[in-house]
Design an enzyme around this catalytic site. Structure first.
Site, short mmCIF file in Angstrom:
data_model
loop_
_atom_site.label_atom_id
_atom_site.label_comp_id
_atom_site.label_asym_id
_atom_site.label_seq_id
_atom_site.Cartn_x
_atom_site.Cartn_y
_atom_site.Cartn_z
N ARG A 1 -3.74 -3.27 -12.48
CA ARG A 1 -2.61 -2.33 -12.69
C ARG A 1 -3.04 -0.88 -12.90
NH1 ARG A 1 -0.84 -6.75 -15.80
NH2 ARG A 1 0.61 -8.02 -14.59
N LYS B 1 -1.79 11.04 -3.48
CA LYS B 1 -1.13 10.12 -2.55
C LYS B 1 -2.17 9.16 -2.03
CE LYS B 1 2.81 12.60 -0.64
NZ LYS B 1 3.40 13.15 0.60
N GLU C 1 -4.83 21.03 9.04
CA GLU C 1 -4.22 21.02 7.70
C GLU C 1 -4.44 22.38 7.00
OE1 GLU C 1 -2.26 18.59 6.90
OE2 GLU C 1 -3.07 16.65 7.54
N LYS D 1 -2.41 23.55 -2.40
CA LYS D 1 -1.99 22.16 -2.61
C LYS D 1 -1.85 21.86 -4.10
CE LYS D 1 -1.99 17.51 -1.30
NZ LYS D 1 -2.32 16.46 -0.37
N GLU E 1 7.07 14.34 -4.94
CA GLU E 1 7.77 14.77 -3.72
C GLU E 1 9.28 14.62 -3.83
OE1 GLU E 1 5.63 13.99 -0.02
OE2 GLU E 1 7.56 13.88 1.01
N ARG F 1 7.13 19.50 -2.39
CA ARG F 1 5.94 18.84 -1.84
C ARG F 1 6.17 18.38 -0.40
NH1 ARG F 1 1.55 14.66 -4.58
NH2 ARG F 1 0.28 14.55 -2.70
N ASN G 1 4.32 18.22 4.53
CA ASN G 1 4.43 17.35 5.70
C ASN G 1 4.80 18.12 6.96
OD1 ASN G 1 3.84 14.98 4.29
ND2 ASN G 1 5.92 14.91 3.51
N HIS H 1 4.11 16.77 10.38
CA HIS H 1 3.72 15.37 10.21
C HIS H 1 4.74 14.38 10.79
CE1 HIS H 1 0.68 17.14 7.72
NE2 HIS H 1 0.20 15.99 7.29
N HIS I 1 3.08 11.82 12.96
CA HIS I 1 3.04 10.39 12.65
C HIS I 1 3.61 9.58 13.80
CE1 HIS I 1 2.83 10.96 7.97
NE2 HIS I 1 1.69 11.19 8.57
N HIS J 1 -5.65 12.02 13.06
CA HIS J 1 -4.50 12.47 12.26
C HIS J 1 -4.30 13.98 12.40
CE1 HIS J 1 -1.64 12.69 8.97
NE2 HIS J 1 -2.38 13.62 8.41
P1 NAD Z 1 -11.49 9.73 8.50
O1 NAD Z 1 -11.52 9.35 7.10
O2 NAD Z 1 -11.25 8.66 9.51
O3 NAD Z 1 -12.84 10.48 8.87
C1 NAD Z 1 -13.05 10.93 10.18
C2 NAD Z 1 -14.38 10.42 10.76
O4 NAD Z 1 -15.44 11.22 10.26
C3 NAD Z 1 -14.71 9.00 10.41
O5 NAD Z 1 -15.36 8.39 11.50
C4 NAD Z 1 -15.69 9.17 9.25
O6 NAD Z 1 -16.54 8.06 9.08
C5 NAD Z 1 -16.44 10.37 9.70
N1 NAD Z 1 -17.06 11.16 8.64
C6 NAD Z 1 -16.56 11.43 7.42
N2 NAD Z 1 -17.32 12.32 6.80
C7 NAD Z 1 -18.35 12.60 7.62
C8 NAD Z 1 -19.45 13.46 7.54
N3 NAD Z 1 -19.63 14.28 6.50
N4 NAD Z 1 -20.34 13.49 8.57
C9 NAD Z 1 -20.12 12.72 9.67
N5 NAD Z 1 -19.07 11.91 9.82
C10 NAD Z 1 -18.20 11.86 8.80
O7 NAD Z 1 -10.37 10.84 8.79
P2 NAD Z 1 -9.87 12.10 7.96
O8 NAD Z 1 -9.45 13.08 8.97
O9 NAD Z 1 -10.82 12.51 6.91
O10 NAD Z 1 -8.58 11.54 7.20
C11 NAD Z 1 -7.46 11.12 7.91
C12 NAD Z 1 -6.67 10.19 7.02
O11 NAD Z 1 -6.23 10.90 5.87
C13 NAD Z 1 -5.43 9.63 7.69
O12 NAD Z 1 -5.35 8.26 7.44
C14 NAD Z 1 -4.30 10.37 7.01
O13 NAD Z 1 -3.11 9.61 6.96
C15 NAD Z 1 -4.87 10.58 5.63
N6 NAD Z 1 -4.27 11.70 4.89
C16 NAD Z 1 -3.88 11.47 3.63
C17 NAD Z 1 -3.35 12.49 2.88
C18 NAD Z 1 -2.99 12.26 1.44
O14 NAD Z 1 -2.37 13.15 0.83
N7 NAD Z 1 -3.36 11.15 0.86
C19 NAD Z 1 -3.21 13.77 3.43
C20 NAD Z 1 -3.63 13.97 4.73
C21 NAD Z 1 -4.17 12.93 5.46
N1 GLY Z 2 -0.43 15.49 2.65
C1 GLY Z 2 0.89 15.55 2.10
C2 GLY Z 2 0.91 15.47 0.61
O1 GLY Z 2 -0.09 15.31 -0.04
O2 GLY Z 2 1.95 15.56 0.05
#
Ligand code: NAD
Ligand code: GLY
Length: 365
Positions: free
Chosen positions: A127, A149, A191, A233, A243, A247, A251, A254, A258, A271
């Site tokens: 939890r 998030k 972003e 942010k 949100e 907030r 998006n 997005h 998405h 993404h």
């Molecule tokens: P990712 O985590 O898939 O990383 C991209 C690629 O880079 C992967 O292959 C990873 O292994 C590689 N990588 C990571 N760091 C590296 C480094 N330093 N050197 C070499 N390779 C490296 O993608 P991302 O773009 O980091 O994240 C996208 C995800 O984040 C999506 O799922 C999206 O929905 C999510 N997201 C979440 C939020 C949130 O608020 N929680 C906000 C924006 C995006």
């Molecule tokens: N990436 C959108 C949020 O964190 O609200």
């Protein structure tokens, strides 16, 4: 040289936490140590990041005063296509096998995929346990690691299963960007540009002037861009953690993005690429509504292009496919699509007050 260049705080009362930004911070184990309260940690990472950065984190943990710390690691498959509940289950399995209790701390070492899944596991395990974000992509450093998030994808919708769960701290080591493929760097820039477009016209102009140096990872520029993005942010999250209002502006691009990611299969469009195309589409619709000018749309497209991002969605994606996916967006209320659009360059609003014909024209380009 290792140094903290910026520290800022996400102000959430008793759940406030720091974001450290600097070069070589993986080597500063005391940053981690300050935020580990129990005697157990599990570092969650993936097969790409483990050979690059896992040992540095483990060495740092071993060097901490509390030498009786139980240090476990879990290396997951890499990729957005693995961001689902079965993978989160692997984290639970490992935590239980290694007998982690409620005082454990999970450490997410990786990009947004690892951060979102580890955070979600931390939100649910017994939890709720502590977790720390060590983001290693530009996208995760400027966006996903901050704000709490967490979650996973569902075949029918992106990020549809999740929870709000804030980390104990975020440690951003800009040095890790040196190994990031340039396509991933571009995805992260989407972003960064978003913050300029939704609320900071001066930052948008700064990005226009510095985009070449940013793509070359010029240290002062990249650190400044990350700081400015995290500052934006952090302010928005502090004002609207769950949100209920502003907030949603984060998006921007997005809802279109998405739809592209879900339609194309998770992992085929990055993404950030989908968000880049989505921002261009949102700008196009804002122009059709008469809110911003064609020359402003051109400026936005120029910056996206200079960042190495797509200016439009997949050529064969039909209007009906966009609309079907957009109906599953989390901002949909009572069947009405709500979009983030630009009232001016640097000022976004959430609205359902747009002509559907104009939306369809944007989707059909
Ligand atoms: P990712 O985590 O898939 O990383 C991209 C690629 O880079 C992967 O292959 C990873 O292994 C590689 N990588 C990571 N760091 C590296 C480094 N330093 N050197 C070499 N390779 C490296 O993608 P991302 O773009 O980091 O994240 C996208 C995800 O984040 C999506 O799922 C999206 O929905 C999510 N997201 C979440 C939020 C949130 O608020 N929680 C906000 C924006 C995006
Ligand atoms: N990436 C959108 C949020 O964190 O609200």
């Amino acid at each position: 040289m290792t140094s903290i260049q910026h520290t800022l705080t996400v102000e959430l009362g008793t759940r406030s936490y720091p974001i450290y930004i600097g070069s070589g911070l993986l080597q500063q184990a005391q940053l981690l140590g300050q935020h580990i309260t129990g005697k157990q940690v599990m570092v969650v990472t993936n097969t790409t990041i483990a050979p690059l950065y896992l040992q540095a984190v483990i060495d740092g943990l071993k060097s901490l005063q509390a030498s009786d710390l139980q240090i476990d690691t879990l290396v997951l498959e890499d990729g957005e296509q693995h961001k689902h509940l079965d993978t989160v289950s692997l984290i639970f399995d490992h935590l239980l096998e290694q007998r982690h209790n409620r005082t454990t701390t999970l450490i997410a070492l990786g990009g947004g995929v690892i951060g979102d899944m580890t955070g979600y596991a931390a939100a649910a395990y017994q939890r709720g346990v502590n977790f720390i974000q060590i983001p290693t992509t530009l996208l995760s450093q400027v966006d996903s690691s901050v704000g709490g998030k967490t979650g996973v994808n569902h075949p029918l919708g992106k990020n549809m299963i999740g929870a709000f769960h804030q980390p104990q701290c975020v440690i951003i080591d800009t040095h890790t960007l040196k190994t990031l493929p340039s396509r991933e760097l571009s995805a992260g820039l989407a972003e960064v540009i978003k913050y300029g477009l939704i609320a900071q016209p001066d930052f948008f102009s700064w990005l226009e002037q510095n985009i070449v140096g940013l793509r070359e990872l010029e240290p002062q520029l990249i650190s400044q861009a990350i700081y400015q993005s995290c500052l934006s942010k952090a302010r928005i999250v502090a004002a609207d953690e769950r949100e209920q209002g502003q907030r949603a502006l984060l998006n921007f691009g997005h809802t279109f993005g998405h739809a592209i990611e879900t339609q194309m299969g998770y992992g085929n469009w990055l993404h950030g690429e989908a968000v880049g195309a989505g921002m261009a589409m949102a700008a196009d619709l804002s122009c059709r509504l008469g809110w911003i000018t064609k020359s402003q749309v051109q400026r936005i497209q120029n910056l996206l292009e200079a960042s190495g991002l797509p200016l439009w969605g997949p050529p064969k994606m039909q209007v009906e496919a966009y609309l079907a996916h957009m109906q599953v967006d989390k901002k949909v209320t009572d069947g009405t699509i709500r979009l983030i659009l630009l009232q001016q360059l640097g000022h976004a609003i959430v609205t359902s007050d747009f002509d559907n014909q104009l939306l369809q024209q944007t989707l059909a380009v």
